[in-house]
Write a protein that holds these residues in place. Structure first.
Motif, PDB file in Angstrom:
ATOM      1  N   GLU A  99      16.947 -14.564 -42.693  1.00  0.00           N
ATOM      2  CA  GLU A  99      15.956 -13.542 -42.931  1.00  0.00           C
ATOM      3  C   GLU A  99      14.978 -13.615 -41.556  1.00  0.00           C
ATOM      4  OE1 GLU A  99      11.625 -12.737 -45.342  1.00  0.00           O
ATOM      5  OE2 GLU A  99      13.503 -13.663 -46.406  1.00  0.00           O
ATOM      6  N   VAL A 100      15.034 -12.477 -40.924  1.00  0.00           N
ATOM      7  CA  VAL A 100      14.307 -12.460 -39.509  1.00  0.00           C
ATOM      8  C   VAL A 100      13.022 -12.091 -39.918  1.00  0.00           C
ATOM      9  CG1 VAL A 100      14.050 -11.138 -37.625  1.00  0.00           C
ATOM     10  CG2 VAL A 100      16.484 -11.695 -38.431  1.00  0.00           C
ATOM     11  N   PHE A 101      12.100 -12.911 -39.892  1.00  0.00           N
ATOM     12  CA  PHE A 101      10.356 -12.724 -40.250  1.00  0.00           C
ATOM     13  C   PHE A 101       9.733 -12.038 -39.088  1.00  0.00           C
ATOM     14  CE2 PHE A 101       6.473 -14.540 -40.882  1.00  0.00           C
ATOM     15  CZ  PHE A 101       6.082 -14.232 -42.069  1.00  0.00           C
ATOM     16  N   SER A 102      10.382 -12.124 -38.009  1.00  0.00           N
ATOM     17  CA  SER A 102       9.679 -11.370 -36.777  1.00  0.00           C
ATOM     18  C   SER A 102      10.639 -11.592 -35.632  1.00  0.00           C
ATOM     19  CB  SER A 102       8.451 -11.767 -36.325  1.00  0.00           C
ATOM     20  OG  SER A 102       8.297 -13.102 -35.896  1.00  0.00           O
ATOM     21  N   ILE A 103      10.388 -10.885 -34.511  1.00  0.00           N
ATOM     22  CA  ILE A 103      11.192 -11.038 -33.374  1.00  0.00           C
ATOM     23  C   ILE A 103      11.528 -12.771 -32.946  1.00  0.00           C
ATOM     24  CG2 ILE A 103       9.175 -11.002 -31.356  1.00  0.00           C
ATOM     25  CD1 ILE A 103      11.570  -9.346 -29.879  1.00  0.00           C
ATOM     26  N   ASP A 104      10.487 -13.541 -33.133  1.00  0.00           N
ATOM     27  CA  ASP A 104      10.392 -15.064 -32.603  1.00  0.00           C
ATOM     28  C   ASP A 104      10.531 -15.944 -33.889  1.00  0.00           C
ATOM     29  OD1 ASP A 104       8.001 -14.638 -33.293  1.00  0.00           O
ATOM     30  OD2 ASP A 104       7.026 -15.618 -31.488  1.00  0.00           O
ATOM     31  N   GLU A 105      10.821 -15.532 -35.130  1.00  0.00           N
ATOM     32  CA  GLU A 105      10.751 -16.396 -36.256  1.00  0.00           C
ATOM     33  C   GLU A 105      11.768 -16.074 -37.164  1.00  0.00           C
ATOM     34  OE1 GLU A 105       6.772 -17.465 -38.280  1.00  0.00           O
ATOM     35  OE2 GLU A 105       6.250 -16.050 -36.661  1.00  0.00           O
ATOM     36  N   ALA A 106      12.554 -16.738 -38.004  1.00  0.00           N
ATOM     37  CA  ALA A 106      13.593 -16.627 -38.882  1.00  0.00           C
ATOM     38  C   ALA A 106      13.767 -17.789 -39.977  1.00  0.00           C
ATOM     39  CB  ALA A 106      14.825 -16.440 -38.119  1.00  0.00           C
ATOM     40  N   PHE A 107      13.724 -17.300 -41.231  1.00  0.00           N
ATOM     41  CA  PHE A 107      14.266 -18.279 -42.250  1.00  0.00           C
ATOM     42  C   PHE A 107      15.887 -18.481 -42.460  1.00  0.00           C
ATOM     43  CE2 PHE A 107       9.949 -16.894 -43.377  1.00  0.00           C
ATOM     44  CZ  PHE A 107       9.309 -17.922 -43.473  1.00  0.00           C
ATOM     45  N   MET A 108      16.236 -19.633 -42.799  1.00  0.00           N
ATOM     46  CA  MET A 108      17.392 -19.791 -43.137  1.00  0.00           C
ATOM     47  C   MET A 108      17.634 -20.467 -44.400  1.00  0.00           C
ATOM     48  SD  MET A 108      18.881 -21.276 -39.278  1.00  0.00           S
ATOM     49  CE  MET A 108      20.578 -21.596 -39.922  1.00  0.00           C
ATOM     50  N   ASP A 109      18.616 -20.177 -45.417  1.00  0.00           N
ATOM     51  CA  ASP A 109      18.665 -20.825 -46.628  1.00  0.00           C
ATOM     52  C   ASP A 109      20.035 -21.576 -46.481  1.00  0.00           C
ATOM     53  OD1 ASP A 109      19.499 -22.013 -49.003  1.00  0.00           O
ATOM     54  OD2 ASP A 109      18.644 -20.266 -50.332  1.00  0.00           O
ATOM     55  N   VAL A 110      19.885 -23.082 -46.002  1.00  0.00           N
ATOM     56  CA  VAL A 110      21.382 -23.834 -45.914  1.00  0.00           C
ATOM     57  C   VAL A 110      21.493 -24.556 -46.801  1.00  0.00           C
ATOM     58  CG1 VAL A 110      20.532 -23.760 -43.478  1.00  0.00           C
ATOM     59  CG2 VAL A 110      19.828 -25.559 -44.793  1.00  0.00           C
ATOM     60  N   THR A 111      21.108 -24.305 -48.152  1.00  0.00           N
ATOM     61  CA  THR A 111      21.341 -25.216 -49.335  1.00  0.00           C
ATOM     62  C   THR A 111      22.825 -25.386 -49.577  1.00  0.00           C
ATOM     63  OG1 THR A 111      19.432 -24.335 -50.412  1.00  0.00           O
ATOM     64  CG2 THR A 111      21.009 -25.360 -51.818  1.00  0.00           C
ATOM     65  N   ASN A 112      23.640 -24.409 -49.167  1.00  0.00           N
ATOM     66  CA  ASN A 112      25.028 -24.464 -49.427  1.00  0.00           C
ATOM     67  C   ASN A 112      25.714 -24.764 -48.098  1.00  0.00           C
ATOM     68  OD1 ASN A 112      24.958 -23.857 -52.305  1.00  0.00           O
ATOM     69  ND2 ASN A 112      24.785 -21.574 -51.940  1.00  0.00           N
ATOM     70  N   SER A 113      25.145 -24.751 -47.024  1.00  0.00           N
ATOM     71  CA  SER A 113      25.861 -25.087 -45.835  1.00  0.00           C
ATOM     72  C   SER A 113      25.955 -26.553 -45.668  1.00  0.00           C
ATOM     73  CB  SER A 113      24.845 -24.379 -44.501  1.00  0.00           C
ATOM     74  OG  SER A 113      24.609 -22.878 -44.987  1.00  0.00           O
ATOM     75  N   ARG A 114      25.197 -27.101 -46.106  1.00  0.00           N
ATOM     76  CA  ARG A 114      25.278 -28.752 -45.730  1.00  0.00           C
ATOM     77  C   ARG A 114      26.642 -29.083 -46.092  1.00  0.00           C
ATOM     78  NH1 ARG A 114      20.512 -30.742 -49.391  1.00  0.00           N
ATOM     79  NH2 ARG A 114      21.611 -29.217 -50.763  1.00  0.00           N
ATOM     80  N   ALA A 115      27.624 -28.740 -46.745  1.00  0.00           N
ATOM     81  CA  ALA A 115      28.837 -29.122 -47.174  1.00  0.00           C
ATOM     82  C   ALA A 115      29.938 -28.992 -46.007  1.00  0.00           C
ATOM     83  CB  ALA A 115      29.487 -28.436 -48.411  1.00  0.00           C
ATOM     84  N   LEU A 116      29.462 -27.956 -45.128  1.00  0.00           N
ATOM     85  CA  LEU A 116      30.299 -27.814 -44.111  1.00  0.00           C
ATOM     86  C   LEU A 116      29.572 -28.408 -42.730  1.00  0.00           C
ATOM     87  CD1 LEU A 116      31.231 -24.073 -44.406  1.00  0.00           C
ATOM     88  CD2 LEU A 116      32.762 -25.822 -44.634  1.00  0.00           C
ATOM     89  N   PHE A 117      28.378 -28.382 -42.717  1.00  0.00           N
ATOM     90  CA  PHE A 117      27.770 -28.748 -41.475  1.00  0.00           C
ATOM     91  C   PHE A 117      26.860 -30.058 -41.460  1.00  0.00           C
ATOM     92  CE2 PHE A 117      28.053 -24.286 -41.307  1.00  0.00           C
ATOM     93  CZ  PHE A 117      28.960 -23.855 -40.235  1.00  0.00           C
ATOM     94  N   GLY A 118      26.923 -30.397 -42.446  1.00  0.00           N
ATOM     95  CA  GLY A 118      26.085 -31.901 -42.718  1.00  0.00           C
ATOM     96  C   GLY A 118      24.631 -31.525 -42.989  1.00  0.00           C
ATOM     97  N   PRO A 119      23.606 -32.507 -43.257  1.00  0.00           N
ATOM     98  CA  PRO A 119      22.327 -32.452 -43.458  1.00  0.00           C
ATOM     99  C   PRO A 119      21.604 -31.409 -42.732  1.00  0.00           C
ATOM    100  CG  PRO A 119      22.763 -34.856 -43.169  1.00  0.00           C
ATOM    101  CD  PRO A 119      23.881 -33.975 -42.472  1.00  0.00           C
TER     102      PRO A 119
END
Length: 414
Positions: A99-119
């Motif tokens: 989610e792009v909060f502004s031009i220099d800020e963003a949120f990421m939900d990595v709850t399910n990404s950890r299985a691929l990329f680690g903590p």
């Protein structure tokens, strides 16, 4: 149920840092990025300038007073949006939930990404390293169970920080955290919370009587209590799932206070063309036109709007409506700022019959002007009455900026 894992990324002094990377002579020096060379405010200051007390929102003369060696740099929106898009592309490699909060800020939900990329910490360090290597820029990252806390965490270590708030430490972190650390709680609200509720910290806010908060602050009272407790159920919303934009608008701060009607009408025409061109580019048309002005005392604002029987997006139609609204305003002093917006939008309006009896020739001419100006930039082809008006000022990117769609070009002139 497993807690979500949310990352908030905040680029450090983004505009200033981009300028310093683009121009090695600016590195290590106090610089301030502004929207225009005259009568504007500082949009971003480098950390070297911040050490002298230079802050966002200061007038140039205030920045110069705080730091006589301050270097003023006129902003380059294309440079910033291009860099931001590339950074967002990196984030998308780790999760589609960005989610792009502004031009220099963003949120990421990595709850399910950890299985691929680690903590989450591993993901954060990888992102920081890639941004530093590819762009020479730093960012601060917060990791927490929700968006509210992730943003709070990213603010705790700047620049180039990484802060984690695990679920079992939320209460401990909030207990002594000033309420001003919560996103959306500004200085005015901080003063009101202290005055009416004797609340200084998030912990105190979370324990405050909910009925008292609602009585004092209305419907946001219950939300304030939840914020004080660190509760935030909002999902990370990718760009493609955001609500449709509700308005298209531009405003400009004038080079000097103006009370001459002819000069003001030229600015209204410039703004009408900017609003109309952007609406047409994205196939939008609106039924409601609004005009707003800020008077020379800086604090007084006058706004007027009207809803039309048809949806419009031709610049001439917007302008004629805007002039009618402006002439209906009671203004007793020179004008400092003027703005126009088009709302009550409908999509799929690449062209439409003119409200004021326009012909297909007018629509064809508008399309030709748009094509040339979109390709060559600015007001390369413009109305004859604007030939001596000059450019409408430097454009400062609004917090509404998004990497796709109409928000991508939502600018406010200052």
């Amino acid at each position: 149920m497993e807690s979500r894992v949310i990352i908030h990324l905040d680029m450090n002094a983004f505009f200033a840092s981009v300028e310093q990377q683009a121009n090695p002579e600016l590195r290590g020096k106090p610089i301030a990025v502004v929207g225009a060379a005259h009568r504007t405010v500082i949009t971003t200051a480098s950390y070297e300038a911040r050490a002298f007390g230079v802050k966002t929102g200061m007038a140039i003369w205030e920045g110069k007073r705080a730091c006589p060696e301050l270097i003023i740099v006129r902003g380059d929106n294309k440079k910033y949006t291009s860099t931001s898009r590339q950074i967002i592309a990196i984030l998308w490699e780790y999760t589609p939930l960005v989610e792009v909060f502004s031009i220099d800020e963003a949120f990421m939900d990595v709850t399910n990404s950890r299985a691929l990329f680690g903590p989450a910490e591993t993901i954060a360090y990888q992102i920081k390293a890639r941004i530093r290597h590819q762009f020479g820029l730093t960012c601060s990252i917060g990791i927490a169970p929700n968006k509210l806390l992730a943003k709070l965490a990213s603010d705790l270590q700047k620049p180039d920080g990484l802060t984690v708030i695990p679920p079992d430490r939320v209460g401990e972190v909030l207990e002594r955290m000033p309420v001003g650390g919560l996103c959306g709680v500004g200085k005015k609200l901080q003063k009101q919370l202290l005055l009416y509720c004797n609340v200084r910290t998030c912990g105190e806010l979370g324990r405050c009587d909910g009925e008292l908060l609602v009585k004092r602050f209305g419907s946001i009272g219950s939300e304030l209590k939840r914020m004080g407790q660190g509760i935030d159920d909002r999902p990370v919303v990718p760009v493609e799932e955001e609500e449709q934009v509700k308005s298209v608008g531009h405003s400009m701060t004038l080079p000097r206070d103006i009370d001459d009607r002819e000069q003001i009408l030229k600015r209204l025409l410039q703004l009408s063309e900017m609003v109309g061109r952007r609406a047409r580019k994205h196939g939008l048309a609106g039924k409601t036109v609004s005009v707003s002005v800020r008077l020379g005392d800086f604090y007084s604002n006058v706004q007027k709007q009207t809803s039309l029987p048809n949806h419009i997006n031709l610049s001439d139609d917007i302008y004629r409506t805007a002039v009618g609204l402006f002439d209906g305003m009671k203004i007793d002093q020179p004008i400092r700022l003027v703005g126009i917006s088009l709302s009550n939008l409908r999509a799929g309006e690449d062209s439409q019959p003119s409200l004021f009896g326009g012909t297909s020739r007018k629509e064809h001419l508008t399309a030709a002007m748009d094509a040339l100006n979109n390709r060559l930039g600015g007001f390369t082809v413009t109305f004859g009455s604007l030939l001596d008006a000059g450019e409408p000022g430097s454009q400062v990117i609004s917090p509404a900026w998004r990497p796709k769609g109409v928000r991508n070009v939502f600018f406010q002139n200052t």
